[in-house]
Write an enzyme that holds these catalytic residues in place. Structure first.
Site, PDB file in Angstrom:
ATOM      1  N   GLU A   1      -9.381 110.313 -67.234  1.00 42.72           N
ATOM      2  CA  GLU A   1      -8.497 109.165 -67.057  1.00 42.72           C
ATOM      3  C   GLU A   1      -9.089 108.167 -66.062  1.00 42.72           C
ATOM      4  OE1 GLU A   1      -3.909 108.554 -65.589  1.00 42.72           O
ATOM      5  OE2 GLU A   1      -4.398 110.259 -66.859  1.00 42.72           O
TER       6      GLU A   1
ATOM      7  N   ASP B   1      -7.564 104.538 -64.164  1.00 41.83           N
ATOM      8  CA  ASP B   1      -6.278 103.860 -63.994  1.00 41.83           C
ATOM      9  C   ASP B   1      -6.322 102.567 -63.205  1.00 41.83           C
ATOM     10  OD1 ASP B   1      -4.683 105.982 -65.108  1.00 41.83           O
ATOM     11  OD2 ASP B   1      -4.960 107.080 -63.255  1.00 41.83           O
TER      12      ASP B   1
ATOM     13  N   GLU C   1      -2.822 101.013 -61.765  1.00 42.22           N
ATOM     14  CA  GLU C   1      -1.373 101.184 -61.714  1.00 42.22           C
ATOM     15  C   GLU C   1      -0.789 100.186 -60.725  1.00 42.22           C
ATOM     16  OE1 GLU C   1      -0.134 105.626 -62.935  1.00 42.22           O
ATOM     17  OE2 GLU C   1      -0.933 105.459 -60.919  1.00 42.22           O
TER      18      GLU C   1
END
Length: 355
Positions: free
Chosen positions: A121, A123, A125
Site C-alpha cells: 500500500e 497512501d 490520507e
C-alpha cells in the site's frame, strides 16, 4: 534620515517570518511554473470503476470529473479498472471546505483485496478539521503486510486544499517511491536490500475514497463528522494513470512491462531535479510535523530506508514530533481500518495516551 532607516529595520524585523514564508511560497511557485509534468490525462471510464457509494459517486457529463460525496448514509469511492506493477497515479483533487472534522479523503494504491495478509500500500490520507482550522495529511507505505511497522509522515499544507484543485501524485518504481503535490516532491523512499519484502512489489490498484473516520481522524475522535454540513464533496479531475497492467498471480511480468518500467523512470516525474530537491527540503523543514524515522521511542533503530538528515533530526523530539510549534503537535491514533497508525489533524493537544 536615521529615523527612516530605523523604521525600515523595524518593519523588516517584524515582517521577517512573513517574508520567509513568502520566499518559500515563491520558490514553490517557481518549481511548479517551470517543471510542469508532461501528462496525458484520461476520462474516468477509461481508467476507473465505481467501488462503493452508488449515487454518491457523481460523474460529469463528459466523464472528465468525478465527485465523491459523504452523507449520513454512506461515503463513496472508486478503483482503477486494472492492477499495475509499478506506475504513476495522479489526479487534480479539491477537498471539502468549512467544517470537515472526522472526514478522511484517501488517494492510495493497494492490493489488500487480493493479498489480505500480505498486502502492499501507498497512501495519501487527508484528515479534516473543525471550521477555521486547516486540513492535515499523511503519507504512508506498507510492503508484504508489514502493517506492524508504520512508515507514516504527517504534514500541513501551504495552501487551502478546499479553495482550488491541486495535483497529488504517487510514483512507484522498482527503485523508488515519490509522493508529489503539484510538481513538488514531498517525500522519496529509495529501495535498498535491507527493506527486503517490505518494499511494495506486487501489483496494486488505485483507490480514491471519502468516509466517516470520526473515531480517530480529528483530535483523536473528539470532533465527529457533523452531518448538518453534509453532503461533503471531494472532486477529482485530470486523471493520469501510467503503468503496466498486470495480473497479480503472474510470477513474471510481460516484455511490455519492462518497456513501461523504462518509460516511468525516464519520465520528467521519474527524477527529482536539483531545484525540486531544494523545494522538497524546504517543504519538509517547514510543513512536516511527524516522521517515523525520528521516532526513536517507536524505532530505537530506524527502519533501513530512513535517511537521517541532521537539520531535520534536530527539530524533532524522540517521539518523532517537533520540539517547538504547538500548531504542529499531536498524538498518534490507531485506525480500525487496516491497523494503521494515524494522527489527529488538529492544532489542539490530544490528551489521550499513545497507542
Amino acid at each position: 534620515m536615521v529615523k527612516n532607516k530605523m523604521d525600515c529595520s523595524c518593519r523588516w524585523f517584524l515582517s521577517k517570518p512573513f517574508y520567509l514564508l513568502l520566499l518559500f511560497l515563491f520558490s514553490i511557485s517557481c518549481i511548479t511554473a517551470n517543471a510542469a509534468f508532461n501528462l496525458s490525462t484520461i476520462s474516468f471510464d477509461e481508467g476507473y470503476s465505481p467501488l462503493f457509494g452508488d449515487g454518491n459517486l457523481v460523474r460529469s457529463p463528459n466523464g472528465r470529473t468525478a465527485r465523491l460525496l459523504l452523507d449520513r448514509f454512506t461515503g463513496a469511492g472508486f478503483i482503477s479498472s486494472k492492477m499495475y506493477k509499478y506506475g504513476f497515479f495522479s489526479a487534480n483533487i479539491k477537498l471539502p471546505g468549512e467544517y470537515t472534522a472526522g472526514l478522511c479523503v484517501a488517494f492510495y494504491t493497494s492490493n489488500g483485496d487480493v493479498f489480505e495478509k500480505t498486502h502492499d500500500e501507498l497512501d495519501f490520507e487527508f484528515l479534516g478539521n473543525t471550521e477555521g482550522k486547516p486540513w492535515r495529511f499523511q503519507t504512508n507505505l506498507y510492503g508484504n503486510g508489514s502493517t506492524w511497522r508504520g512508515r507514516e509522515e504527517r504534514y500541513r499544507l501551504w495552501f487551502d486544499p478546499s479553495k482550488q484543485f491541486h495535483r497529488y501524485s504517487i510514483l512507484w518504481t522498482a527503485k523508488n517511491i515519490i509522493f508529489y503535490i503539484d510538481d513538488v516532491p514531498i517525500r522519496e523512499v529509495i529501495r535498498n536490500e535491507e527493506m527486503g519484502s517490505e518494499y511494495p512489489s506486487k501489483p496494486m490498484s488505485l483507490y480514491a475514497t471519502i468516509w466517516d473516520a470520526s473515531s480517530w481522524a480529528t483530535s483523536g475522535g473528539k470532533y465527529k463528522v457533523n452531518y448538518k454540513y453534509a453532503p461533503f464533496v471531494s472532486e477529482f479531475k485530470d486523471f493520469a494513470l501510467e503503468g503496466c497492467p498486470s495480473d497479480p498471480i503472474e510470477e513474471f511480468p510481460s516484455v511490455d512491462c519492462y518497456e513501461s518500467y523504462s518509460r516511468l523512470e525516464s519520465a520528467d516525474y521519474g527524477t527529482i531535479t536539483r531545484r525540486q530537491r531544494s523545494a522538497m527540503h524546504k517543504f519538509r523543514q517547514r510543513f512536516m510535523y511527524y516522521s517515523y524515522c525520528y521516532d526513536s521511542l517507536r524505532y530505537p533503530v530506524p527502519p533501513p530506508e530512513c535517511v537521517l538528515i541532521p537539520s531535520e533530526r534536530d527539530r524533532f523530539r524522540d517521539t518523532g514530533r517537533l520540539k517547538f510549534g504547538g500548531s504542529h503537535q499531536g498524538r498518534k491514533r490507531r485506525s480500525r481500518r487496516r491497523g494503521r497508525v494515524q494522527v489527529p489533524s488538529t492544532v489542539e493537544y490530544d490528551p489521550d495516551p499513545d497507542v
